[in-house]
Design a protein around this motif. Structure first.
Motif, PDB file in Angstrom:
ATOM      1  N   GLY A 201       1.154  -0.840  -0.319  1.00  0.00           N
ATOM      2  CA  GLY A 201       0.209  -0.206   0.420  1.00  0.00           C
ATOM      3  C   GLY A 201       0.872   1.312   0.207  1.00  0.00           C
ATOM      4  N   SER A 202       0.235   2.142   1.158  1.00  0.00           N
ATOM      5  CA  SER A 202       1.327   3.255   1.112  1.00  0.00           C
ATOM      6  C   SER A 202       2.680   3.449   1.615  1.00  0.00           C
ATOM      7  N   ARG A 203       2.993   2.345   1.525  1.00  0.00           N
ATOM      8  CA  ARG A 203       4.063   1.962   2.228  1.00  0.00           C
ATOM      9  C   ARG A 203       5.095   1.738   1.585  1.00  0.00           C
ATOM     10  N   MET A 204       4.543   1.688   0.280  1.00  0.00           N
ATOM     11  CA  MET A 204       5.867   2.114  -1.017  1.00  0.00           C
ATOM     12  C   MET A 204       5.905   3.062  -1.131  1.00  0.00           C
ATOM     13  N   LYS A 205       6.782   4.292  -0.790  1.00  0.00           N
ATOM     14  CA  LYS A 205       6.922   5.483  -1.623  1.00  0.00           C
ATOM     15  C   LYS A 205       8.621   5.669  -2.663  1.00  0.00           C
ATOM     16  N   LEU A 206       8.466   4.607  -3.164  1.00  0.00           N
ATOM     17  CA  LEU A 206      10.003   4.329  -4.917  1.00  0.00           C
ATOM     18  C   LEU A 206       9.495   3.398  -5.333  1.00  0.00           C
ATOM     19  N   TYR A 207       9.463   3.183  -6.475  1.00  0.00           N
ATOM     20  CA  TYR A 207       9.229   1.496  -7.096  1.00  0.00           C
ATOM     21  C   TYR A 207      10.178   1.947  -7.882  1.00  0.00           C
TER      22      TYR A 207
END
Length: 286
Positions: A201-207
């Motif tokens: 979810g929003s814990r992914m800050k960069l991809y």
């Protein structure tokens, strides 16, 4: 809109001196990228052993440890989205890491996994989660966010129904530790990347984005082909679905990191080909 960036590890062979480095960064900018993700071991002098090991792995780090990266990146009109560091350096030299990140104008420091580490041992992984929380707390006090970057090793089972990645997600404090998710490596490990992205979810800050497929230069010797890194859109991953999810949770940057299997054996030509997908899909979906 998410920043489109390139991981510095791709550039070791095309940053042999400061003049070439600036030319490379200008070419990245011209291709439509907005930023670069730096590595601590490439922006500071590194040992001969580290340089040899990375070169043997097909990703030479070069001798850029003596360059003025802040000035070079600024001259090219790029921005630094984050700096990769190892956990030991953060624990030993947190003030240096914090100062360096701020000098580059980024509020993100990323840990890129652990070396000589048993990801199948539950207690070892739980200790890592505690260490990440402590490191994240230290950095947060100075306005820097700690992120964890995965490879395929985190998807080893520690229990019948849990992987090391599950434990790291469940046992790190969301206020102290975020994630830089790399969808190539769970795919390589046989894990659903889109399911993991939805879980983060929003814990992914960069991809971190890459594609996976097979490049052939002639007839195959056997009916079994080996998969490797590919330019975006030229492999078999459902990248549009993955990018859509990344944008849905408002990642700050989508960062290209392809491996040594580059078209024309050129990292620059490869990132230019991948930029066609980046420019079309990310702009179209934003």
């Amino acid at each position: 809109m998410a920043i489109r960036a390139v991981q510095q590890i791709m550039l070791g062979s095309v940053t042999k001196n400061e003049k070439e480095t600036l030319e490379t960064l200008n070419r990245i900018k011209k291709a439509g990228y907005d930023g670069i993700e730096l590595n601590g071991f490439m922006i500071r002098p590194t040992s001969f052993l580290v340089r040899i090991m990375t070169k043997m792995a097909g990703m030479p780090v070069g001798k850029g440890g003596n360059y003025d990266w802040a000035s070079l990146v600024k001259q090219a009109g790029l921005q630094v989205v984050s700096v990769h560091e190892d956990l030991g350096t953060i624990q030993r030299e947190s003030d240096t890491v914090i100062t360096e990140a701020k000098n580059f104008g980024t509020d993100k420091v990323v840990i890129t996994g652990m070396y000589r580490f048993d990801y199948s041992d539950k207690n070892t992984v739980l200790k890592l989660a505690r260490d990440l929380n402590e490191a994240g707390k230290t950095l947060k006090q100075s306005g820097i966010h700690l992120l964890y970057h995965n490879h395929n090793c985190e998807f080893r089972k520690v229990e019948s129904e849990k992987t090391a990645y599950d434990l790291l997600f469940e046992n790190t404090d969301p206020d102290l530790v975020g994630f830089e998710f790399d969808s190539y490596w769970p795919t390589e490990a046989g894990i659903s990347a889109i399911s993991l992205m939805k879980k983060l979810g929003s814990r992914m800050k960069l991809y971190h984005i890459n594609d996976r497929g097979t490049r052939l230069e002639g007839a195959s010797m056997t009916p079994i082909l080996k998969s490797d890194s590919m330019e975006l859109g030229y492999g078999n991953m459902n990248l549009k679905e993955l990018v859509t999810q990344a944008l849905r949770v408002n990642v700050d940057a989508i960062i290209l990191e392809s491996h040594k299997n580059w078209i024309d054996k050129s990292p620059l030509r490869s990132l230019e080909v991948s930029s066609e997908f980046m420019n079309r899909e990310i702009q179209g979906l934003s």
